[in-house]
Scaffold this motif. Structure first.
Motif, PDB file in Angstrom:
ATOM      1  N   CYS A  42      50.492  30.571  28.210  1.00 15.61           N
ATOM      2  CA  CYS A  42      49.672  29.904  29.213  1.00 15.61           C
ATOM      3  C   CYS A  42      48.327  30.611  29.382  1.00 15.61           C
ATOM      4  O   CYS A  42      48.192  31.787  29.077  1.00 15.61           O
ATOM      5  N   MET A  43      47.380  29.886  29.895  1.00 14.62           N
ATOM      6  CA  MET A  43      46.138  30.453  30.386  1.00 14.62           C
ATOM      7  C   MET A  43      46.179  30.354  31.905  1.00 14.62           C
ATOM      8  O   MET A  43      46.479  29.297  32.456  1.00 14.62           O
ATOM      9  N   TYR A  44      45.919  31.471  32.572  1.00 10.19           N
ATOM     10  CA  TYR A  44      45.934  31.486  34.038  1.00 10.19           C
ATOM     11  C   TYR A  44      44.531  31.269  34.586  1.00 10.19           C
ATOM     12  O   TYR A  44      43.562  31.853  34.089  1.00 10.19           O
ATOM     13  N   TYR A  45      44.450  30.421  35.608  1.00 14.19           N
ATOM     14  CA  TYR A  45      43.189  30.106  36.277  1.00 14.19           C
ATOM     15  C   TYR A  45      43.347  30.307  37.784  1.00 14.19           C
ATOM     16  O   TYR A  45      44.457  30.457  38.293  1.00 14.19           O
ATOM     17  N   LYS A  74      37.409  35.259  25.384  1.00 12.93           N
ATOM     18  CA  LYS A  74      36.332  34.270  25.241  1.00 12.93           C
ATOM     19  C   LYS A  74      36.665  32.981  25.981  1.00 12.93           C
ATOM     20  O   LYS A  74      35.829  32.410  26.706  1.00 12.93           O
ATOM     21  N   ASP A  75      37.926  32.535  25.847  1.00  9.53           N
ATOM     22  CA  ASP A  75      38.324  31.276  26.479  1.00  9.53           C
ATOM     23  C   ASP A  75      38.500  31.412  27.994  1.00  9.53           C
ATOM     24  O   ASP A  75      38.385  30.424  28.724  1.00  9.53           O
ATOM     25  N   MET A  76      38.770  32.617  28.471  1.00  6.90           N
ATOM     26  CA  MET A  76      38.941  32.795  29.911  1.00  6.90           C
ATOM     27  C   MET A  76      37.633  32.609  30.672  1.00  6.90           C
ATOM     28  O   MET A  76      37.645  32.312  31.867  1.00  6.90           O
ATOM     29  N   TYR A  77      36.508  32.791  29.993  1.00 11.08           N
ATOM     30  CA  TYR A  77      35.218  32.557  30.643  1.00 11.08           C
ATOM     31  C   TYR A  77      34.967  31.063  30.871  1.00 11.08           C
ATOM     32  O   TYR A  77      34.203  30.684  31.757  1.00 11.08           O
ATOM     33  N   LYS A  78      35.617  30.228  30.062  1.00 11.65           N
ATOM     34  CA  LYS A  78      35.348  28.793  30.100  1.00 11.65           C
ATOM     35  C   LYS A  78      36.054  28.126  31.279  1.00 11.65           C
ATOM     36  O   LYS A  78      37.118  28.554  31.703  1.00 11.65           O
ATOM     37  N   GLU A  79      35.448  27.068  31.770  1.00  9.84           N
ATOM     38  CA  GLU A  79      36.058  26.294  32.846  1.00  9.84           C
ATOM     39  C   GLU A  79      37.090  25.339  32.259  1.00  9.84           C
ATOM     40  O   GLU A  79      36.862  24.730  31.215  1.00  9.84           O
ATOM     41  N   ALA A  88      38.907  32.289  36.221  1.00 12.02           N
ATOM     42  CA  ALA A  88      39.118  33.438  37.103  1.00 12.02           C
ATOM     43  C   ALA A  88      37.917  34.378  37.095  1.00 12.02           C
ATOM     44  O   ALA A  88      37.821  35.263  37.943  1.00 12.02           O
ATOM     45  N   PHE A  89      37.007  34.181  36.152  1.00 11.61           N
ATOM     46  CA  PHE A  89      35.827  35.033  36.040  1.00 11.61           C
ATOM     47  C   PHE A  89      34.669  34.435  36.847  1.00 11.61           C
ATOM     48  O   PHE A  89      34.053  33.459  36.425  1.00 11.61           O
ATOM     49  N   ILE A 122      41.437  40.435  43.125  1.00 11.42           N
ATOM     50  CA  ILE A 122      42.881  40.434  42.913  1.00 11.42           C
ATOM     51  C   ILE A 122      43.307  39.249  42.040  1.00 11.42           C
ATOM     52  O   ILE A 122      44.129  39.384  41.138  1.00 11.42           O
ATOM     53  N   LEU A 123      42.732  38.093  42.286  1.00 11.80           N
ATOM     54  CA  LEU A 123      43.069  36.912  41.504  1.00 11.80           C
ATOM     55  C   LEU A 123      42.634  37.068  40.050  1.00 11.80           C
ATOM     56  O   LEU A 123      43.368  36.685  39.131  1.00 11.80           O
ATOM     57  N   LEU A 124      41.447  37.634  39.835  1.00 14.13           N
ATOM     58  CA  LEU A 124      40.980  37.872  38.470  1.00 14.13           C
ATOM     59  C   LEU A 124      41.926  38.822  37.745  1.00 14.13           C
ATOM     60  O   LEU A 124      42.330  38.577  36.605  1.00 14.13           O
ATOM     61  N   ARG A 125      42.296  39.901  38.428  1.00 16.67           N
ATOM     62  CA  ARG A 125      43.166  40.899  37.818  1.00 16.67           C
ATOM     63  C   ARG A 125      44.516  40.276  37.441  1.00 16.67           C
ATOM     64  O   ARG A 125      45.042  40.511  36.350  1.00 16.67           O
ATOM     65  N   ALA A 126      45.084  39.497  38.355  1.00 16.98           N
ATOM     66  CA  ALA A 126      46.378  38.865  38.084  1.00 16.98           C
ATOM     67  C   ALA A 126      46.284  37.879  36.925  1.00 16.98           C
ATOM     68  O   ALA A 126      47.155  37.841  36.051  1.00 16.98           O
ATOM     69  N   ALA A 127      45.222  37.076  36.904  1.00 13.75           N
ATOM     70  CA  ALA A 127      45.058  36.080  35.843  1.00 13.75           C
ATOM     71  C   ALA A 127      44.885  36.738  34.481  1.00 13.75           C
ATOM     72  O   ALA A 127      45.509  36.328  33.488  1.00 13.75           O
ATOM     73  N   VAL A 128      44.066  37.765  34.423  1.00 11.63           N
ATOM     74  CA  VAL A 128      43.794  38.442  33.148  1.00 11.63           C
ATOM     75  C   VAL A 128      45.043  39.133  32.617  1.00 11.63           C
ATOM     76  O   VAL A 128      45.406  38.989  31.444  1.00 11.63           O
TER      77      VAL A 128
END
Length: 317
Positions: A42-45, A74-79, A88-89, A122-128
Motif C-alpha cells: 500500500c501507499m499511505y496518505y 518519488k511517488d509519495m510526493y505525488k498527490e 503526506a509530504f 506525526i502523520l508524515l512519519r507514520a505514512a513514510v
C-alpha cells in the motif's frame, strides 16, 4: 515562566496529535478509489481532514531494495487520484538523501522538516515508515532533519521505527498516556546478582510495555545501590512479541562490555525484566538482526532465553 508555559502547551498539543493519529489510522485492506481491495502493498496518505491516514493499493516498482526505495519516495510526493486523500509530504518537505544498511534505512530530510506542526509531522512519519517497511530489505526507518537526528518533545532521539511503533487503534475512549509500575532488574551493589527496582513510569500508550522496559533498562537504575546492566550507548532497533516470545533487536552498541558486570547478568537483566512485565515467557535477543551471536563470547543468543530466577537477589522465588 513564559517559556515554560509555551513548552507545556506544545507538549499538550503533541499529546493530542498522538491520540488523533492512533484513533484515525485505517485498519482495512488496501483500497483504490475508496473501494475495498485485496490486502497487499500500500501507499499511505493523509486524509483530506488532516486527522489520520488512509491507504491505497500500490505496486512497488524496482528490481532491488534501493530501486524500490527511490521509487516509493518519488511517488509519495505525488498527490493521489482519490480526493479523499493527499500526500503526506506538505509544502517543501523533501528527502535530500538516504542510506540503507543491513535492513536499516536512514532518511535525511531537509531543514523545512523542522517547521512542520506536530500533527503533520506525526502523520508524515507514520505514512513514510509504514509504506517503506513493506519493501523487502527495509526493516527499520530512522529520520534526520536538517542533518540532526529526529527527537521527541522531551529532546530524546526517536531512533529506528517500524510499523508496529504506530499503534492502529479504533474507538472513542483512547488515552494517549498511562502509568505503569515496573519491576526492573539491574546489577546489585556487589555486582554479583540482579537487584530488583520498582519504578512508576508514565508512558505513551502507543508504546508496548516490552519496549518501555528495555528503554528503562538502557536508561539505567535510579537507586544508588544498583548499577547499570546494559551499555548506555545501546540502541534498540526493534521489539515485538509473538507466540509468547519477545524478539529484541539491538545495534552493535549492545556488544560493548559493561565494566565489572558479567555477560550473564547483562543478558538476564533484560530477560528477567521483560518476562516480569509483559506477556512473553521467553526473550530472543538479536544484534543487527542476527541471532548467531555469542554475547561477550560467553552467552549463546541463538535461541530464546527463559527467566533465570537464580540470578536474582534472594535466589529462586
Amino acid at each position: 515562566m513564559c517559556h515554560d508555559r509555551k513548552e507545556d502547551q506544545m507538549k499538550k498539543k503533541y499529546v493530542r496529535c498522538l491520540c488523533i493519529l492512533s484513533a484515525a489510522i485505517l485498519l482495512s485492506g488496501c483500497q483504490r478509489g475508496g473501494k475495498p481491495g485485496t490486502t497487499g502493498t500500500c501507499m499511505y496518505y493523509v486524509n483530506a481532514e488532516g486527522t489520520g491516514l488512509g491507504k491505497e493499493a500500490y505496486d512497488i516498482k524496482g528490481d532491488s531494495a534501493e530501486e524500490e526505495i527511490k521509487s516509493v519516495l518519488k511517488d509519495m510526493y505525488k498527490e493521489p487520484e482519490d480526493d479523499d486523500y493527499r500526500s503526506a509530504f506538505p509544502g517543501e518537505i523533501k528527502v535530500d538523501d538516504w542510506k540503507l544498511e543491513k535492513g536499516r534505512l536512514n532518511l535525511y530530510f531537509n531543514e523545512s522538516y523542522k517547521d512542520m506542526d506536530a500533527a503533520s509531522e506525526i502523520l508524515l512519519r507514520a505514512a513514510v515508515v509504514q509504506t517503506l517497511v513493506q519493501i523487502a530489505g527495509v526493516d527499520y526507518v530512522n529520520f534526520y532533519a536538517g542533518g540532526e537526528p529526529l527527537t521527541d518533545n522531551e529532546g530524546d532521539e526517536i531512533g529506528y521505527m517500524h510499523a508496529e511503533d504506530f499503534v492502529q487503534n479504533t474507538g472513542s475512549s483512547l488515552h494517549s498516556y498511562q502509568l505503569a509500575n515496573l519491576h526492573l532488574y539491574y546489577i546489585n551493589k556487589k555486582g554479583g546478582r540482579l537487584g530488583e527496582e520498582e519504578v512508576s513510569v508514565r508512558y505513551n500508550s502507543n508504546m508496548s510495555i516490552e519496549k518501555l522496559v528495555v528503554e528503562q533498562i538502557i536508561k539505567g537504575p535510579s537507586m544508588q545501590e544498583h548499577q547499570p546492566s546494559v551499555p548506555p550507548e545501546t540502541k534498540l532497533l526493534g521489539i515485538s512479541v509473538k507466540d509468547g516470545i519477545c524478539y529484541v533487536n539491538f545495534d552493535d552498541g549492545f556488544m560493548n562490555a559493561v565494566y565489572g558486570v558479567s555477560p550473564e547478568l547483562t543478558v538476564y537483566s533484560l530477560v528477567n525484566s521483560i518476562v516480569e512485565a509483559g506477556d512473553a515467557n521467553e526473550v530472543q535477543i538479536s544484534v543487527n538482526g542476527e541471532t548467531d551471536v555469542k554475547y561477550q563470547g560467553v552467552i549463546d543468543l541463538s535461541k530464546p532465553l527463559s527467566r533465570n530466577l537464580e540470578l536474582e537477589e534472594g535466589g529462586v522465588k
